[in-house]
Scaffold this active site. Structure first.
Site, PDB file in Angstrom:
ATOM      1  CE  LYS A 185      -3.060  -0.045   3.202  1.00 27.27           C
ATOM      2  NZ  LYS A 185      -3.969   0.129   4.332  1.00 27.27           N
ATOM      3  CE  LYS A 227      -2.372  -1.387  11.125  1.00 24.34           C
ATOM      4  NZ  LYS A 227      -3.023  -0.475  10.164  1.00 24.34           N
ATOM      5  N   GLY A 284      -2.890   5.919  13.781  1.00 21.25           N
ATOM      6  CA  GLY A 284      -4.042   5.239  14.380  1.00 21.25           C
ATOM      7  C   GLY A 284      -4.557   4.113  13.503  1.00 21.25           C
ATOM      8  CG  ASP A 285      -5.900   0.035  12.132  1.00 24.96           C
ATOM      9  OD1 ASP A 285      -5.787   0.225  10.910  1.00 24.96           O
ATOM     10  OD2 ASP A 285      -6.517  -0.956  12.586  1.00 24.96           O
TER      11      ASP A 285
HETATM   12  P1  NDP Z   1     -12.425   2.657  14.137  1.00 22.32           P
HETATM   13  O1  NDP Z   1     -12.009   2.021  15.400  1.00 22.32           O
HETATM   14  O2  NDP Z   1     -12.553   4.130  14.080  1.00 22.32           O
HETATM   15  O3  NDP Z   1     -13.798   2.042  13.630  1.00 22.32           O
HETATM   16  C1  NDP Z   1     -13.938   0.662  13.371  1.00 22.32           C
HETATM   17  C2  NDP Z   1     -15.406   0.389  13.108  1.00 22.32           C
HETATM   18  O4  NDP Z   1     -15.558  -0.959  12.705  1.00 22.32           O
HETATM   19  C3  NDP Z   1     -16.262   0.566  14.346  1.00 22.32           C
HETATM   20  O5  NDP Z   1     -17.537   0.984  13.957  1.00 22.32           O
HETATM   21  C4  NDP Z   1     -16.291  -0.833  14.941  1.00 22.32           C
HETATM   22  O6  NDP Z   1     -17.451  -1.077  15.725  1.00 22.32           O
HETATM   23  C5  NDP Z   1     -16.312  -1.683  13.689  1.00 22.32           C
HETATM   24  N1  NDP Z   1     -15.618  -2.955  13.956  1.00 22.32           N
HETATM   25  C6  NDP Z   1     -14.341  -3.134  14.339  1.00 22.32           C
HETATM   26  N2  NDP Z   1     -14.062  -4.423  14.520  1.00 22.32           N
HETATM   27  C7  NDP Z   1     -15.209  -5.071  14.251  1.00 22.32           C
HETATM   28  C8  NDP Z   1     -15.572  -6.430  14.250  1.00 22.32           C
HETATM   29  N3  NDP Z   1     -14.684  -7.391  14.572  1.00 22.32           N
HETATM   30  N4  NDP Z   1     -16.839  -6.733  13.903  1.00 22.32           N
HETATM   31  C9  NDP Z   1     -17.737  -5.764  13.569  1.00 22.32           C
HETATM   32  N5  NDP Z   1     -17.446  -4.456  13.564  1.00 22.32           N
HETATM   33  C10 NDP Z   1     -16.204  -4.121  13.891  1.00 22.32           C
HETATM   34  O7  NDP Z   1     -11.377   2.142  13.025  1.00 22.32           O
HETATM   35  P2  NDP Z   1     -11.064   2.759  11.597  1.00 22.32           P
HETATM   36  O8  NDP Z   1     -12.299   3.328  11.013  1.00 22.32           O
HETATM   37  O9  NDP Z   1      -9.858   3.592  11.729  1.00 22.32           O
HETATM   38  O10 NDP Z   1     -10.636   1.449  10.776  1.00 22.32           O
HETATM   39  C11 NDP Z   1     -11.571   0.645  10.041  1.00 22.32           C
HETATM   40  C12 NDP Z   1     -10.834  -0.200   9.027  1.00 22.32           C
HETATM   41  O11 NDP Z   1     -10.100   0.674   8.131  1.00 22.32           O
HETATM   42  C13 NDP Z   1      -9.792  -1.169   9.585  1.00 22.32           C
HETATM   43  O12 NDP Z   1      -9.736  -2.307   8.755  1.00 22.32           O
HETATM   44  C14 NDP Z   1      -8.487  -0.391   9.432  1.00 22.32           C
HETATM   45  O13 NDP Z   1      -7.361  -1.241   9.399  1.00 22.32           O
HETATM   46  C15 NDP Z   1      -8.730   0.281   8.092  1.00 22.32           C
HETATM   47  N6  NDP Z   1      -7.908   1.452   7.812  1.00 22.32           N
HETATM   48  C16 NDP Z   1      -7.918   2.535   8.659  1.00 22.32           C
HETATM   49  C17 NDP Z   1      -7.169   3.649   8.348  1.00 22.32           C
HETATM   50  C18 NDP Z   1      -7.245   4.896   9.162  1.00 22.32           C
HETATM   51  O14 NDP Z   1      -6.705   5.916   8.696  1.00 22.32           O
HETATM   52  N7  NDP Z   1      -7.884   4.914  10.302  1.00 22.32           N
HETATM   53  C19 NDP Z   1      -6.267   3.667   7.175  1.00 22.32           C
HETATM   54  C20 NDP Z   1      -6.414   2.519   6.297  1.00 22.32           C
HETATM   55  C21 NDP Z   1      -7.182   1.449   6.648  1.00 22.32           C
HETATM   56  P3  NDP Z   1     -17.498  -0.616  17.275  1.00 22.32           P
HETATM   57  O15 NDP Z   1     -17.645   0.881  17.236  1.00 22.32           O
HETATM   58  O16 NDP Z   1     -18.688  -1.302  17.830  1.00 22.32           O
HETATM   59  O17 NDP Z   1     -16.210  -1.077  17.847  1.00 22.32           O
END
Ligand code: NDP
Length: 450
Positions: free
Chosen positions: A113, A125, A164-165
């Site tokens: 990526k 990571k 973050g993630d």
């Molecule tokens: P957040 O913690 O902000 O949000 C994650 C969301 O997904 C929440 O709504 C959470 O629900 C839900 N979630 C997480 N795990 C599960 C699960 N096992 N089953 C169902 N729902 C789940 O994370 P991000 O938005 O930052 O990240 C989301 C995805 O994007 C990940 O795959 C991450 O690796 C990817 N990503 C993020 C980047 C970033 O800049 N933040 C960059 C590139 C990729 P709940 O609120 O109930 O926990």
């Protein structure tokens, strides 16, 4: 191609139980077969054997005290996977599902990526099995301070720059940064995703979601179509999902769903973005509370999901944005989406579609943007934050957003051109893997056997 097979076999034996890592490695290596046939010198330099092995993996104990005064223990990880193109760069995930295999899969994906962004960043990571849910602010702070007390020895603005993630947002980055500064006495760009008044980049918070929408626009425009007026399905309700929804409204599309770990929300009139932000960014509560203000919406709790997939993908729409987590979209979900006429998938999350689901999308020849390309806007803007920190500047939103748009268009073009070059136009999985791999592998060869 015996060495692809042999490397995968070796991985299966040496990394047992790391199923997500194996899944990610298998996808990449299988896509590389035509490249190896054409360029056997990659084999001579043992590139694939080297690239699947992290340069360094750090595992540590994180002790912290909860509000009742009890000592709690979690596992901490940082995988410094590949530094051929620049300092290690990649997020930290705090979630109870985190294992060394999950961090390794995320670090491996991050290498390619980051290469696709065209910016000088290597892949890494990290994270912990700590669950921020239900913890007080003081507990989160003590955990972050303890985590950084170990991690600070291994990171730095020119060595490794975490972000973050899942479970790590502005609050956690703030506590981590404060402890780094206290331990080292240095005010420097060692983390990205920082607050705007203390070194953060305008537009970083929004970048992954905005980028996933730009990527969908690129895919659709290449097919003579447009995202305007499309009904969109979004999963997740965190950072990536919220800003995907925000950008979808800006480009004239209608996002009708979002989801969290407890359930799925469907608002056929379009998700109320201000309310979603209030529920998830401020109150940190369940999506079910949305119904108190919108009786036309419906909510499906996890217990009522289909046994072979996710409720969100059973709703009708034109374009889908999986933005929650890995393997959240199954083969049965893919079948339903295709049956409902979805023409485009842009992955905001990392590896959200299972391997069988990806095969379905590719066979159906719809526009499918894999996470390592479609969600690269986040890490690209993190690198822009590093550039601003090292030059002690803060760029305006217009500049950051224009760069993000340009980077996403370039990523799309590289993936599409490479897919075409290898005789599989529209296969952006193949395009992304070969284009990303080539950059890293060529740099590794130039830098010798290290
Ligand atoms: P957040 O913690 O902000 O949000 C994650 C969301 O997904 C929440 O709504 C959470 O629900 C839900 N979630 C997480 N795990 C599960 C699960 N096992 N089953 C169902 N729902 C789940 O994370 P991000 O938005 O930052 O990240 C989301 C995805 O994007 C990940 O795959 C991450 O690796 C990817 N990503 C993020 C980047 C970033 O800049 N933040 C960059 C590139 C990729 P709940 O609120 O109930 O926990």
């Amino acid at each position: 191609m015996p060495y692809v097979h042999n490397t995968l076999e070796r991985l299966r034996k040496s990394s047992p139980a790391q199923t997500e890592f194996y899944q990610a490695a298998e996808e990449v290596l299988e896509c590389l077969r035509p490249l190896f046939e054409r360029s056997p010198y990659y084999h001579d330099h043992s590139i694939i054997e080297r690239i699947v092995e992290p340069e360094r993996q750090i595992m540590f104990r994180v002790c912290w005290t909860d509000d009742a005064g009890r000592v709690r223990v979690n596992k901490g990880y940082r995988v410094q996977f590949n530094s051929a193109l620049g300092p290690y760069k990649g997020g930290l995930r705090f979630h109870p599902s985190v294992t060394s295999g999950i961090i390794k899969f995320l670090g491996f994906e991050q290498i390619f990526k980051n290469a696709l962004t065209g910016l000088p960043i290597g892949g890494g990571k990290g994270g912990s099995d700590f669950d921020p849910k239900g913890k007080s602010d003081a507990e989160i702070m003590r955990f972050c301070q303890s985590f950084m007390t170990e991690l600070y020895r291994y990171i730095g603005p020119t060595t490794d720059v975490p972000a973050g993630d899942i479970g790590v947002g502005a609050r956690e980055i703030g506590y981590l940064y404060g402890q780094y500064k206290r331990l080292t006495g240095r005010y420097e760009g060692v983390l990205t995703g920082k607050g705007l008044n203390w070194g953060g980049s305008i537009g970083r918070k929004e970048a992954t979601g905005y980028g996933a929408v730009y990527f969908a626009q690129n895919m659709l425009e290449a097919r003579g179509d447009s995202i305007k007026g499309k009904t969109c399905l979004v999963s997740g309700a965190g950072n990536v999902a919220i800003y995907t929804i925000e950008k979808l409204y800006e480009v004239g599309a209608k996002p009708v769903t979002c989801s969290d770990s407890r359930g799925t929300l469907h608002d056929p009139r379009g998700v109320d973005l201000a309310l979603l932000k209030e529920l998830k960014e401020v109150k940190r509560t369940s999506l079910e509370a949305y119904l108190e203000q919108h009786t036309e919406a419906s909510y499906t709790p996890v217990d009522d999901y289909p046994t072979d997939g996710h409720a969100v993908w059973r709703i009708e729409g034109d374009v889908a944005f999986p933005c929650a987590t890995q393997n959240e979209l199954t083969e049965a979900d893919a079948e339903t989406l295709l049956g409902n006429g979805v023409t485009c998938i842009s992955e905001g999350a990392n590896m959200p579609s299972t391997a069988a689901a990806v095969d379905r999308f590719l066979a159906a020849r719809i526009a499918y943007g894999p996470g390592k390309a479609a969600n690269a806007g986040g890490v690209a803007t993190s690198q822009l934050e590093m550039a601003q920190n090292s030059s002690m500047q803060q760029w305006p939103l217009q500049k950051v957003d224009a760069r993000l748009k340009e980077i996403m268009a370039n990523i799309y073009k590289q993936c599409a051109d490479t897919a075409e070059e290898f005789g599989e136009p529209n296969n952006l999985v193949l395009g992304a893997n070969i284009a990303g791999f080539r950059k890293v592998a060529d740099a590794m060869i130039d830098q010798g056997a290290v």
